[in-house]
Design a protein around this motif. Structure first.
Motif, PDB file in Angstrom:
ATOM      1  N   CYS A  71       0.905  -1.100   0.205  1.00  0.00           N
ATOM      2  CA  CYS A  71      -0.011   0.052  -0.009  1.00  0.00           C
ATOM      3  C   CYS A  71       0.832   1.124   0.040  1.00  0.00           C
ATOM      4  O   CYS A  71       2.044   1.201   0.225  1.00  0.00           O
ATOM      5  CB  CYS A  71      -0.912  -0.157   1.278  1.00  0.00           C
ATOM      6  SG  CYS A  71       0.180   0.500   2.712  1.00  0.00           S
ATOM      7  N   PRO A  72       0.519   2.256  -0.209  1.00  0.00           N
ATOM      8  CA  PRO A  72       1.165   3.689  -0.181  1.00  0.00           C
ATOM      9  C   PRO A  72       1.779   3.998   1.014  1.00  0.00           C
ATOM     10  O   PRO A  72       3.085   4.210   1.118  1.00  0.00           O
ATOM     11  CB  PRO A  72       0.272   4.814  -0.670  1.00  0.00           C
ATOM     12  CG  PRO A  72      -1.306   4.191  -1.023  1.00  0.00           C
ATOM     13  CD  PRO A  72      -0.996   2.864  -0.443  1.00  0.00           C
ATOM     14  N   ALA A  73       1.139   3.759   2.199  1.00  0.00           N
ATOM     15  CA  ALA A  73       1.574   4.254   3.585  1.00  0.00           C
ATOM     16  C   ALA A  73       2.262   5.909   3.564  1.00  0.00           C
ATOM     17  O   ALA A  73       1.674   6.652   2.922  1.00  0.00           O
ATOM     18  CB  ALA A  73       2.479   3.301   4.026  1.00  0.00           C
ATOM     19  N   CYS A 101      -0.477   8.641   3.261  1.00  0.00           N
ATOM     20  CA  CYS A 101      -1.531   8.142   4.102  1.00  0.00           C
ATOM     21  C   CYS A 101      -1.545   8.421   5.586  1.00  0.00           C
ATOM     22  O   CYS A 101      -0.661   8.136   6.084  1.00  0.00           O
ATOM     23  CB  CYS A 101      -1.560   6.525   4.053  1.00  0.00           C
ATOM     24  SG  CYS A 101      -3.074   5.812   5.001  1.00  0.00           S
ATOM     25  N   ALA A 125      -0.850   5.590   8.208  1.00  0.00           N
ATOM     26  CA  ALA A 125       0.508   4.910   8.296  1.00  0.00           C
ATOM     27  C   ALA A 125       1.293   5.004   9.347  1.00  0.00           C
ATOM     28  O   ALA A 125       1.365   6.304   9.863  1.00  0.00           O
ATOM     29  CB  ALA A 125       1.322   5.175   7.012  1.00  0.00           C
ATOM     30  N   THR A 164       1.659  -3.804   4.320  1.00  0.00           N
ATOM     31  CA  THR A 164       0.817  -2.600   4.583  1.00  0.00           C
ATOM     32  C   THR A 164       1.556  -1.671   5.583  1.00  0.00           C
ATOM     33  O   THR A 164       2.507  -2.267   6.551  1.00  0.00           O
ATOM     34  CB  THR A 164      -0.347  -2.811   4.967  1.00  0.00           C
ATOM     35  OG1 THR A 164      -0.414  -3.583   6.014  1.00  0.00           O
ATOM     36  CG2 THR A 164      -1.181  -3.811   4.040  1.00  0.00           C
ATOM     37  N   ASN A 171      -4.664  -1.879   8.590  1.00  0.00           N
ATOM     38  CA  ASN A 171      -5.848  -1.721   7.973  1.00  0.00           C
ATOM     39  C   ASN A 171      -5.797  -2.709   6.908  1.00  0.00           C
ATOM     40  O   ASN A 171      -7.043  -2.935   6.301  1.00  0.00           O
ATOM     41  CB  ASN A 171      -6.188  -0.367   7.607  1.00  0.00           C
ATOM     42  CG  ASN A 171      -6.713   0.451   8.530  1.00  0.00           C
ATOM     43  OD1 ASN A 171      -7.914  -0.090   9.192  1.00  0.00           O
ATOM     44  ND2 ASN A 171      -6.179   1.762   8.982  1.00  0.00           N
ATOM     45  N   GLY A 172      -4.730  -3.000   6.173  1.00  0.00           N
ATOM     46  CA  GLY A 172      -4.783  -4.066   5.452  1.00  0.00           C
ATOM     47  C   GLY A 172      -5.155  -3.843   3.873  1.00  0.00           C
ATOM     48  O   GLY A 172      -5.792  -4.640   3.094  1.00  0.00           O
TER      49      GLY A 172
HETATM   50 FE1  SF4 Z   1      -3.015   3.527   4.700  1.00  0.00          FE
HETATM   51 FE2  SF4 Z   1      -2.666   1.518   6.325  1.00  0.00          FE
HETATM   52 FE3  SF4 Z   1      -4.217   1.274   3.949  1.00  0.00          FE
HETATM   53 FE4  SF4 Z   1      -1.477   1.283   3.899  1.00  0.00          FE
HETATM   54  S1  SF4 Z   1      -2.982  -0.108   4.851  1.00  0.00           S
HETATM   55  S2  SF4 Z   1      -2.848   2.686   2.749  1.00  0.00           S
HETATM   56  S3  SF4 Z   1      -1.053   2.655   5.873  1.00  0.00           S
HETATM   57  S4  SF4 Z   1      -4.688   2.725   5.749  1.00  0.00           S
END
Ligand code: SF4
Length: 579
Positions: A440-442, A446, A449, A483, A487-488
């Motif tokens: 994910c971007p994190a 985000c 993150a 991630t 939140n996954g």
């Molecule tokens: Fe953001 Fe968490 Fe989703 Fe990654 S997993 S994009 S850190 S909310």
């Protein structure tokens, strides 16, 4: 006397928003660079319109010359909703232009086959969303408490009608579950002077037949898969349609419900869940049954605690039989039992393939979906050159890659030459562990993150590839999903290896024992592992896999068979002996 349930504040925001209008238009008109464009209420509503307000978290660490923290710089992530990731060359070229004109110069393929622009400033939001609509894409319902982008296996095999019918079903489902509010069109697609916008006129509600006044308690994800190709991770969807094929035709779908990845560590009652088979339906029944699954979640999902609001918690509370009975009651008919069909495999669709109609398709791996030019790897310029020259249709994959479709065999050499010119590696030049990875971007965009993800995974994979090579395991297909928080978003609880950001200081929870097919949940292997220790912690497990695997056994299946109790001590002993 029954205790009155206090609804989550977002429920009040939705209810009072006049079908997702709120004060978005007014705040947009007043937006001033350097100030926070949208307040707390609008910040929730804009998600339904397909964008998030963010600030650059790297920049938060910077200081002014006098030592005071710098003011936050706000920008927006703008997401296009693209059922099955099906795009034309014109749409891709336009999105690439938008990322250069209004974004941060990169375009990101999402884990749900959409496209994301990052770094869009508020003064450019309207032009960005308008231009996305002009190329016949939309950002409406790309985020928010509604059915989001409908996923579908993107492989363009045209030898039979199966994939075409699946895509048509994804398109119809996406259209059927789309919000009916006209707010989106009024705010974003009015003319330059706002003359066609109704925001100053009295609010006239339209019927919102599926969602009602407060939409869903939480986001809702749906997708269409095949048993032999679960590339969309059907078990992680709130609503999954597993195509049942007989004699080359889809005879119906197994409907799976209640998958979801998100976990909140502070809320002990939260958990990842795999979707459960609920029923078998004919293609003609799909839309009505899907609609009633959504309506049951609308009416009975938890609207007090957003951490427990996904469909998976309703099904955990009720059990699948009670849930099915309620869907049947809403639908007005009983539903057939699901067919005894299991997911058996998965494909990332990377490399050259025959479509079955005389044409070829080429899947290109895009690491973590980030289309950009960096050093000698110039994916952005390369895709621009290919789309400009050949104008082919494309498909975005759930592993954040892109498939170029309908290529004439005589054009193959020319496409290959452009790939080489722009430094884009062929499938054979990539390890399977890299091809089956995603993040994910994190950081830095985000807001949730707690660790790096997209920026950390390439380095972790470098080390992992070296370790696998050292152990003679470089040919293994091992999936790694990462991630930056629990939140996954990159579905980290089902692959062979899941890496989930746990705490500041780049500490991760490592999960093992899932599989590349995504058919079971992984278990927690080690917690609070520093980034630099992830591969060293896995090295002894790779060694045991090599020594003890059964014939044909995959890494994930091995970890599942021997279990955490057996593997964890090996890792602990190994790290102790290295001290
Ligand atoms: Fe953001 Fe968490 Fe989703 Fe990654 S997993 S994009 S850190 S909310």
């Amino acid at each position: 006397m029954s205790e009155e349930i206090k609804l989550h504040k977002n429920e009040g925001i939705k209810l009072g928003s006049q079908q997702l209008r709120g004060t978005i238009a007014q705040e947009l008109a007043a937006c001033t660079p350097g100030q926070k464009p949208f307040g707390d209420e609008s910040e929730q509503l804009i998600k339904f319109h397909g964008f998030y307000q963010q600030d650059d978290r790297d920049q938060r660490r910077e200081k002014n010359p006098d030592g005071t923290p710098k003011a936050k710089e706000y920008s927006f992530m703008v997401r296009s909703r693209i059922p099955g990731g099906k795009v034309t060359a014109r749409q891709m070229l336009a999105e690439l232009d938008l990322c250069d004109r209004f974004g941060n110069g990169t375009l990101r393929i999402t884990t749900r086959q959409g496209l994301q622009l990052h770094g869009v400033l508020c003064q450019n939001l309207k032009a960005t969303i308008r231009e996305i609509n002009e190329i016949k894409l939309s950002t409406l319902a790309a985020c928010g408490d509604v059915s989001r982008n409908v996923m579908c296996c993107p492989a363009p095999f045209h030898g039979d009608s199966v994939r075409r019918d699946m895509q048509a079903m994804a398109d119809r489902l996406a259209d059927h579950l789309k919000p009916r509010t006209t707010a989106y069109y009024e705010i974003w697609l009015s003319d330059e002077n706002g003359e066609k916008t109704n925001v100053a006129e009295p609010f006239r509600p339209v019927e919102e037949p599926i969602y009602g006044a407060t939409y869903l308690p939480r986001k809702f994800k749906a997708g269409v898969a095949l048993p032999e190709d679960n590339c969309i991770d059907i078990y992680t969807q709130d609503l999954g349609l597993l195509a049942i094929v007989e004699h080359g035709k889809i005879v119906g779908y197994n409907v799976l419900v209640g998958g979801g990845m998100g976990v909140t560590p502070s809320a002990k009652k939260t958990f990842p869940a795999l979707a459960k088979p609920m029923a078998f339906v004919s293609p003609e029944q799909v839309l009505a049954v899907a609609e009633n699954v959504v309506k049951v979640q609308r009416d009975f999902g938890n609207r007090a605690d957003r951490k427990l609001a996904r469909l998976k918690y309703l099904i955990a509370n009720w059990g699948i039989e009670k849930f099915k009975a309620k869907v049947e009651e809403y639908y007005g008919q009983s539903l057939a039992a699901p067919r005894p069909v299991e997911v058996t495999d998965v494909d990332d669709h990377i490399g050259w393939h025959e479509q079955g109609d005389g044409k070829l398709f080429l899947g290109i791996n895009v690491e973590n979906g980030r289309i950009k030019d960096e050093g000698t790897l110039r994916i952005k310029s390369g895709l621009r050159a290919i789309f400009s020259k050949y104008g082919m249709e494309a498909r975005l994959t759930p592993l954040q890659g892109i498939i170029l479709c309908n290529i004439s065999p005589q054009d193959r050499a020319g496409v290959d030459a452009l790939l080489r010119e722009y430094g884009i590696p062929a499938a054979e030049e990539l390890t399977l562990v890299r091809r089956y990875s995603m993040a994910c971007p994190a950081w830095p965009t985000c807001g949730l993150a707690v660790t790096e993800s997209e920026r950390a995974l390439p380095g972790i994979l470098d080390a992992m590839e070296a370790e696998l090579r050292r152990q003679g395991l470089q040919g293994e297909r091992i999936s790694v999903h990462m991630t930056g928080c629990p939140n996954g978003c990159a579905r980290p609880y089902t692959p062979d290896i899941g890496l989930v950001g746990k705490a500041a200081g780049e500490r991760y929870t490592v999960f093992l024992g899932g599989n590349v097919q995504g058919t079971r949940l992984a278990y927690l292997f080690q917690d609070m592992v520093p980034k630099a220790e992830i591969v060293p912690a896995l090295a002894p497990v790779f060694a045991r896999f090599k020594a003890e695997r059964q014939v044909g056994e995959s890494f994930g299946d091995f970890c599942h068979r021997v279990g955490k109790a057996s593997l964890a001590p090996a890792a602990v002993e190994a790290s102790a002996s290295e001290e």
